[in-house]
Design an enzyme around this catalytic site. Sequence first.
Site, PDB file in Angstrom:
ATOM      1  N   CYS A 121      18.347  53.750  27.175  1.00  0.00           N
ATOM      2  CA  CYS A 121      17.141  53.985  26.370  1.00  0.00           C
ATOM      3  C   CYS A 121      17.608  54.232  24.935  1.00  0.00           C
ATOM      4  O   CYS A 121      18.800  54.270  24.655  1.00  0.00           O
ATOM      5  CB  CYS A 121      16.413  55.218  26.872  1.00  0.00           C
ATOM      6  SG  CYS A 121      15.987  55.148  28.597  1.00  0.00           S
TER       7      CYS A 121
ATOM      8  N   TRP B 166      14.036  52.451  28.880  1.00  0.00           N
ATOM      9  CA  TRP B 166      14.396  51.412  29.846  1.00  0.00           C
ATOM     10  C   TRP B 166      14.417  52.143  31.184  1.00  0.00           C
ATOM     11  O   TRP B 166      15.362  52.859  31.488  1.00  0.00           O
ATOM     12  CB  TRP B 166      15.756  50.821  29.517  1.00  0.00           C
ATOM     13  CG  TRP B 166      16.152  49.714  30.446  1.00  0.00           C
ATOM     14  CD1 TRP B 166      16.870  49.815  31.597  1.00  0.00           C
ATOM     15  CD2 TRP B 166      15.822  48.331  30.309  1.00  0.00           C
ATOM     16  NE1 TRP B 166      17.011  48.596  32.185  1.00  0.00           N
ATOM     17  CE2 TRP B 166      16.386  47.658  31.426  1.00  0.00           C
ATOM     18  CE3 TRP B 166      15.123  47.609  29.371  1.00  0.00           C
ATOM     19  CZ2 TRP B 166      16.252  46.296  31.612  1.00  0.00           C
ATOM     20  CZ3 TRP B 166      15.007  46.239  29.561  1.00  0.00           C
ATOM     21  CH2 TRP B 166      15.553  45.594  30.666  1.00  0.00           C
TER      22      TRP B 166
ATOM     23  N   GLU C  83      31.295  31.524  39.376  1.00  0.00           N
ATOM     24  CA  GLU C  83      30.797  32.362  38.267  1.00  0.00           C
ATOM     25  C   GLU C  83      31.607  32.102  36.995  1.00  0.00           C
ATOM     26  O   GLU C  83      31.049  31.967  35.907  1.00  0.00           O
ATOM     27  CB  GLU C  83      30.862  33.839  38.660  1.00  0.00           C
ATOM     28  CG  GLU C  83      30.512  34.822  37.560  1.00  0.00           C
ATOM     29  CD  GLU C  83      29.128  34.624  36.949  1.00  0.00           C
ATOM     30  OE1 GLU C  83      28.303  33.898  37.531  1.00  0.00           O
ATOM     31  OE2 GLU C  83      28.880  35.182  35.864  1.00  0.00           O
TER      32      GLU C  83
ATOM     33  N   ASN D  11      18.557  59.985  26.988  1.00  0.00           N
ATOM     34  CA  ASN D  11      19.088  58.693  27.427  1.00  0.00           C
ATOM     35  C   ASN D  11      20.199  58.997  28.419  1.00  0.00           C
ATOM     36  O   ASN D  11      21.122  59.743  28.122  1.00  0.00           O
ATOM     37  CB  ASN D  11      19.643  57.898  26.243  1.00  0.00           C
ATOM     38  CG  ASN D  11      20.361  56.631  26.721  1.00  0.00           C
ATOM     39  OD1 ASN D  11      19.989  56.056  27.734  1.00  0.00           O
ATOM     40  ND2 ASN D  11      21.416  56.247  26.021  1.00  0.00           N
ATOM     41  N   GLY D  12      20.108  58.412  29.627  1.00  0.00           N
ATOM     42  CA  GLY D  12      21.145  58.626  30.631  1.00  0.00           C
ATOM     43  C   GLY D  12      20.511  58.775  32.006  1.00  0.00           C
ATOM     44  O   GLY D  12      19.343  58.452  32.211  1.00  0.00           O
TER      45      GLY D  12
ATOM     46  N   LYS E  97      29.944  30.776  33.542  1.00  0.00           N
ATOM     47  CA  LYS E  97      30.087  31.502  32.263  1.00  0.00           C
ATOM     48  C   LYS E  97      30.614  30.554  31.189  1.00  0.00           C
ATOM     49  O   LYS E  97      30.120  30.518  30.080  1.00  0.00           O
ATOM     50  CB  LYS E  97      31.074  32.665  32.417  1.00  0.00           C
ATOM     51  CG  LYS E  97      30.526  33.920  33.018  1.00  0.00           C
ATOM     52  CD  LYS E  97      29.554  34.689  32.164  1.00  0.00           C
ATOM     53  CE  LYS E  97      28.111  34.471  32.434  1.00  0.00           C
ATOM     54  NZ  LYS E  97      27.510  34.501  33.700  1.00  0.00           N
TER      55      LYS E  97
ATOM     56  N   LYS F 264      16.944  33.634  28.555  1.00  0.00           N
ATOM     57  CA  LYS F 264      17.465  34.792  29.286  1.00  0.00           C
ATOM     58  C   LYS F 264      16.785  34.922  30.644  1.00  0.00           C
ATOM     59  O   LYS F 264      17.398  35.291  31.620  1.00  0.00           O
ATOM     60  CB  LYS F 264      17.267  36.073  28.487  1.00  0.00           C
ATOM     61  CG  LYS F 264      17.857  37.315  29.138  1.00  0.00           C
ATOM     62  CD  LYS F 264      19.334  37.179  29.379  1.00  0.00           C
ATOM     63  CE  LYS F 264      19.917  38.335  30.164  1.00  0.00           C
ATOM     64  NZ  LYS F 264      21.314  38.043  30.610  1.00  0.00           N
TER      65      LYS F 264
ATOM     66  N   HIS G 198      39.570  17.251  49.212  1.00  0.00           N
ATOM     67  CA  HIS G 198      38.440  16.420  49.695  1.00  0.00           C
ATOM     68  C   HIS G 198      37.752  15.690  48.544  1.00  0.00           C
ATOM     69  O   HIS G 198      36.626  15.215  48.684  1.00  0.00           O
ATOM     70  CB  HIS G 198      37.433  17.316  50.433  1.00  0.00           C
ATOM     71  CG  HIS G 198      38.010  17.966  51.636  1.00  0.00           C
ATOM     72  ND1 HIS G 198      38.320  17.284  52.798  1.00  0.00           N
ATOM     73  CD2 HIS G 198      38.401  19.248  51.844  1.00  0.00           C
ATOM     74  CE1 HIS G 198      38.856  18.109  53.672  1.00  0.00           C
ATOM     75  NE2 HIS G 198      38.904  19.313  53.129  1.00  0.00           N
TER      76      HIS G 198
ATOM     77  N   ARG H 152      17.342  48.545  22.953  1.00  0.00           N
ATOM     78  CA  ARG H 152      17.927  49.399  24.004  1.00  0.00           C
ATOM     79  C   ARG H 152      16.962  49.633  25.158  1.00  0.00           C
ATOM     80  O   ARG H 152      17.322  50.215  26.173  1.00  0.00           O
ATOM     81  CB  ARG H 152      18.352  50.745  23.427  1.00  0.00           C
ATOM     82  CG  ARG H 152      19.409  50.693  22.339  1.00  0.00           C
ATOM     83  CD  ARG H 152      19.758  52.084  21.838  1.00  0.00           C
ATOM     84  NE  ARG H 152      20.335  52.881  22.920  1.00  0.00           N
ATOM     85  CZ  ARG H 152      21.638  52.854  23.242  1.00  0.00           C
ATOM     86  NH1 ARG H 152      22.473  52.071  22.565  1.00  0.00           N
ATOM     87  NH2 ARG H 152      22.108  53.564  24.228  1.00  0.00           N
TER      88      ARG H 152
ATOM     89  N   GLU I 153      28.028  27.519  30.315  1.00  0.00           N
ATOM     90  CA  GLU I 153      26.725  27.830  29.700  1.00  0.00           C
ATOM     91  C   GLU I 153      26.845  28.324  28.265  1.00  0.00           C
ATOM     92  O   GLU I 153      25.888  28.236  27.512  1.00  0.00           O
ATOM     93  CB  GLU I 153      25.946  28.847  30.539  1.00  0.00           C
ATOM     94  CG  GLU I 153      26.530  30.229  30.587  1.00  0.00           C
ATOM     95  CD  GLU I 153      25.618  31.193  31.329  1.00  0.00           C
ATOM     96  OE1 GLU I 153      24.399  31.022  31.303  1.00  0.00           O
ATOM     97  OE2 GLU I 153      26.140  32.124  31.959  1.00  0.00           O
TER      98      GLU I 153
END
Length: 605
Positions: free
Chosen positions: A2, A75, A478, A101-102, A482, A600, A501, A27, A485
């Site tokens: 946050c 958040w 992955e 925040n936390g 990364k 996103k 193969h 944030r 993209e």
Amino acid sequence: MCGIFGYIGKRELKKTLLEGLKRLEYRGYDSAGIAIVNKDSIYLNKVAGKIDDLASKVNFNIPMYNTCGIAHTRWATHGAPTKRNAHPHVDCKGDIAIVHNGIIENYLELKVELLQKGHVFDSDTDSEVIAHLIEEYYAGDLEEAVRKAVQRLRGAYAICVISINEPDKMVAARNGSPLVVGLGDDESFAASDVTPMLRYTKRVIFIKDGEMVVIKRDSIALKTIEGEFVKPEIQQIDWDAAQAERGGYKYFMLKEIFEQPRVMKDTLYGRFSKDGNIEFPQLEDWKDYLRSLRRISIVACGTSYHAGLVSKYFIEEIAGIPVDVDVGSEYRYRYVLPDEESLVIAISQSGETADTLGSVRKINDKAKTLAISNVVGSTLERETDKVINVNAGPEIGVASTKAYTAQLMTMYLFGLYLAQLKDKIDIRDYSKELLKMNEYVEMILREDEKIKAIASKYNHYDNAMYIGRTYNYPSALEGALKLKEISYVNAIGYPAGELKHGPIALLNSNFPVVAINPNSRVYDKMLSNIQEIKARDAKVIALVTEGNDSLNSLCDDIIFIPNIKSVFSPIPIAVAEQLLAYYIADMRGIDVDKPRNLAKSVTVE
Ligand code: AGP
């Protein structure tokens, strides 16, 4: 994650707080609020929505000067993004207001204690306990009351507190979440980062864990939470506002890569009971159902799909439950659907991916559904039976980094939870490593310069192959995603056993290979693959366990990863892959945060 902001001084408070809060919107942005000491009361205004909604709903038009106030953009982690759960939170009498925040890990036990003492709560958040704890300890000294309150907290916090009883000061404290104090001309600031104060001052003090600070408009007093004075280190910063939002990093993606040690800790908060067992309070009424579970289906897209694949290997090994995994765009068109003996797990950072949502909607009520999500209140969270939030905080970069490793941590914990319920294994050996995952990630981040140097040798290639086996077959996928993209390199990921193969026909000196080969039961098989690759003149970057120097002469470059269980190796390997992809893309001159053609959150099919 946050954003908190506090101001004390000569300026008009509402305007100053709202403008500053706007700078912190990156944030978190699901709810917002401000509180201002206004003579003998606190002016409080909160909304479920963005800061602009708050600005339009400021219901008090008398200007307020020469006082103090705090503001917060949320958040959500505990409690849905509603007005009552928005910060600031106040005590019973409305004399004390706080922003936080936390994550307060022991908030439930504190809340029970305070309720028993007669405190009345207004929200479902963990943060509100701080306001009532300060009230409980307040005996005419706000600093002392804050000190006693924070000494009771377990978990991460950055707080800023105001009170009508002491309108000439704010009290702030931190442990685990960022806090910065700004020193202006007859005015002072406190915030999660420098962005809200940059336009007024560049003289700042970065508060450290275990410190608290009494902030007046013309002075500050910095101490430890035990009460010893600390000499403040005043720094002059030269960031502009955009740089400050990125914490001084060139791109959000790099900032989020470096946030991962803290995120690893955040995913663990509240997940372990005092006796070391894993707990998911939200799954309490599913315990018998989970004990008798016979099948799990995981549905996700992109990087979240890769998290699902890693989870498959782990849950099958540790809990003995068969798992199938599919991408949402395929799953939703399959004919065979899970039955009531299956659990469907949907993994999604945004909680808004159309193909994942479409898959869950297709299940309807035929099977129970569980969301693994990073956005509280997202559509996916609202349309599944249960939710586990991964607590990674807002992820701004299009390429998912900290959300991926947070998904892995959460699924590892869930797999251990299943094993614990089925009494399959002693989970302590596994938990020990998860509890140190932040250190293992930090070890990779310390290799940053070395990985950057490797990227400088490979950023001109237009092709690349990633290979791995078992847990690290998804790591190969992955790593390739990364790279492709954000750098537009034709990067492909394969299970290493598939090379012969077909894919090996691609290899030559212009087709480098990232071979993921930590110590594991398939190490020798991977070694054979690497030898086959070298025989085709392809360059090899090998990811191997620290201390293993046996590949140094065979491979062209080596990245060492921590010596941990192979089941958990996908996390440090992912961080190494993220850095490699980031530097190659940056060296190819691409806007890493906004790669072409991508968004996103893919809310269309
Ligand atoms: C990840 O780097 C990609 N940007 C993308 O594949 C992403 O993982 C995918 O779109 C799924 O998004 P979600 O996790 O929000 O559902």
